[in-house]
Write a protein that holds these residues in place. Structure first.
Motif, short mmCIF file in Angstrom:
data_model
loop_
_atom_site.label_atom_id
_atom_site.label_comp_id
_atom_site.label_asym_id
_atom_site.label_seq_id
_atom_site.Cartn_x
_atom_site.Cartn_y
_atom_site.Cartn_z
N GLU A 109 0.83 -1.20 0.00
CA GLU A 109 0.00 0.00 0.00
C GLU A 109 0.87 1.26 0.00
OE1 GLU A 109 -3.47 2.26 -0.01
OE2 GLU A 109 -3.25 0.11 -0.27
N VAL A 110 1.93 1.25 0.80
CA VAL A 110 2.84 2.39 0.85
C VAL A 110 3.50 2.60 -0.51
CG1 VAL A 110 5.01 3.23 1.85
CG2 VAL A 110 3.25 2.28 3.33
N GLN A 111 3.96 1.53 -1.13
CA GLN A 111 4.61 1.65 -2.44
C GLN A 111 3.63 2.17 -3.48
OE1 GLN A 111 6.14 -2.28 -3.08
NE2 GLN A 111 8.01 -1.90 -1.91
N LYS A 112 2.39 1.71 -3.42
CA LYS A 112 1.36 2.17 -4.35
C LYS A 112 1.09 3.66 -4.15
CE LYS A 112 -3.42 1.24 -5.66
NZ LYS A 112 -4.63 0.47 -5.34
N LEU A 113 1.01 4.08 -2.90
CA LEU A 113 0.79 5.49 -2.61
C LEU A 113 1.96 6.35 -3.08
CD1 LEU A 113 -0.78 5.28 0.95
CD2 LEU A 113 -1.88 6.19 -1.10
N ILE B 95 -0.88 12.29 0.37
CA ILE B 95 -0.24 10.98 0.27
C ILE B 95 0.72 10.77 1.43
CG2 ILE B 95 1.40 9.62 -1.08
CD1 ILE B 95 0.02 10.72 -3.59
N ASP B 96 1.51 11.80 1.74
CA ASP B 96 2.44 11.69 2.87
C ASP B 96 1.70 11.43 4.18
OD1 ASP B 96 4.62 12.09 1.22
OD2 ASP B 96 4.74 14.24 1.62
N ASP B 97 0.54 12.07 4.36
CA ASP B 97 -0.27 11.83 5.56
C ASP B 97 -0.74 10.39 5.64
OD1 ASP B 97 0.06 14.47 6.29
OD2 ASP B 97 -1.92 15.10 5.55
N ARG C 34 2.16 8.15 6.51
CA ARG C 34 2.49 8.33 7.93
C ARG C 34 1.51 7.53 8.81
NH1 ARG C 34 2.31 13.61 7.91
NH2 ARG C 34 4.22 13.77 6.73
N ILE C 35 0.22 7.53 8.45
CA ILE C 35 -0.79 6.79 9.21
C ILE C 35 -0.50 5.29 9.14
CG2 ILE C 35 -3.22 6.12 9.20
CD1 ILE C 35 -3.83 9.05 8.39
N ILE C 36 -0.16 4.80 7.96
CA ILE C 36 0.15 3.38 7.80
C ILE C 36 1.38 3.01 8.62
CG2 ILE C 36 0.93 1.63 6.15
CD1 ILE C 36 -0.84 3.05 4.05
N GLU C 37 2.41 3.87 8.57
CA GLU C 37 3.63 3.59 9.34
C GLU C 37 3.36 3.60 10.84
OE1 GLU C 37 6.27 6.56 7.83
OE2 GLU C 37 6.94 5.29 6.17
N MET C 38 2.53 4.54 11.30
CA MET C 38 2.21 4.59 12.73
C MET C 38 1.42 3.35 13.14
SD MET C 38 3.62 7.23 13.97
CE MET C 38 2.81 7.67 15.47
N ALA C 39 0.53 2.88 12.28
CA ALA C 39 -0.24 1.67 12.58
C ALA C 39 0.69 0.48 12.67
CB ALA C 39 -1.30 1.44 11.52
N GLN C 40 1.69 0.39 11.77
CA GLN C 40 2.65 -0.70 11.82
C GLN C 40 3.46 -0.65 13.10
OE1 GLN C 40 4.73 -0.08 8.08
NE2 GLN C 40 3.98 -2.06 7.35
N LEU C 41 3.88 0.54 13.51
CA LEU C 41 4.66 0.68 14.72
C LEU C 41 3.85 0.28 15.96
CD1 LEU C 41 6.59 4.00 14.12
CD2 LEU C 41 7.54 1.70 14.20
N SER C 42 2.57 0.65 15.97
CA SER C 42 1.75 0.30 17.15
C SER C 42 1.49 -1.21 17.18
CB SER C 42 0.44 1.08 17.12
OG SER C 42 -0.36 0.70 16.03
N GLN C 43 1.37 -1.84 16.00
CA GLN C 43 1.20 -3.30 15.96
C GLN C 43 2.46 -4.00 16.44
OE1 GLN C 43 0.09 -4.33 11.98
NE2 GLN C 43 -2.07 -3.81 12.26
#
Length: 69
Positions: A6-10, A51-53, A56-65
């Motif tokens: 998803e990040v790469q697509k974005l 897109i950057d936002d 950032r949301i995806i990365e924060m979700a990964q970090l919290s997981q």
């Protein structure tokens, strides 16, 4: 979809402004094209900021997981 995909697509959907072309058109039209250039730059900046936002949301979700594991 896997978050990295998803990040790469974005990131692939980010846009850019052809500043050289706009500078030439601005010179040819004695500065009038500068208005269009500014609008293009503003819209592209807003698009890329959204897109950057999302990234950032995806990365924060990964970090919290990862932290919860």
């Amino acid at each position: 979809m896997f978050p990295m995909e998803e990040v790469q697509k974005l990131l692939a959907s980010k846009k850019s402004v052809n500043h050289i072309l706009h500078a030439i058109l601005t010179a040819i039209t004695f500065g009038l094209w500068g208005i269009v250039w500014l609008c293009c730059f503003a819209f592209v900046s807003q698009h890329n900021g959204q897109i950057d936002d999302k990234v950032r949301i995806i990365e924060m979700a990964q970090l919290s997981q990862q932290a919860s594991k």
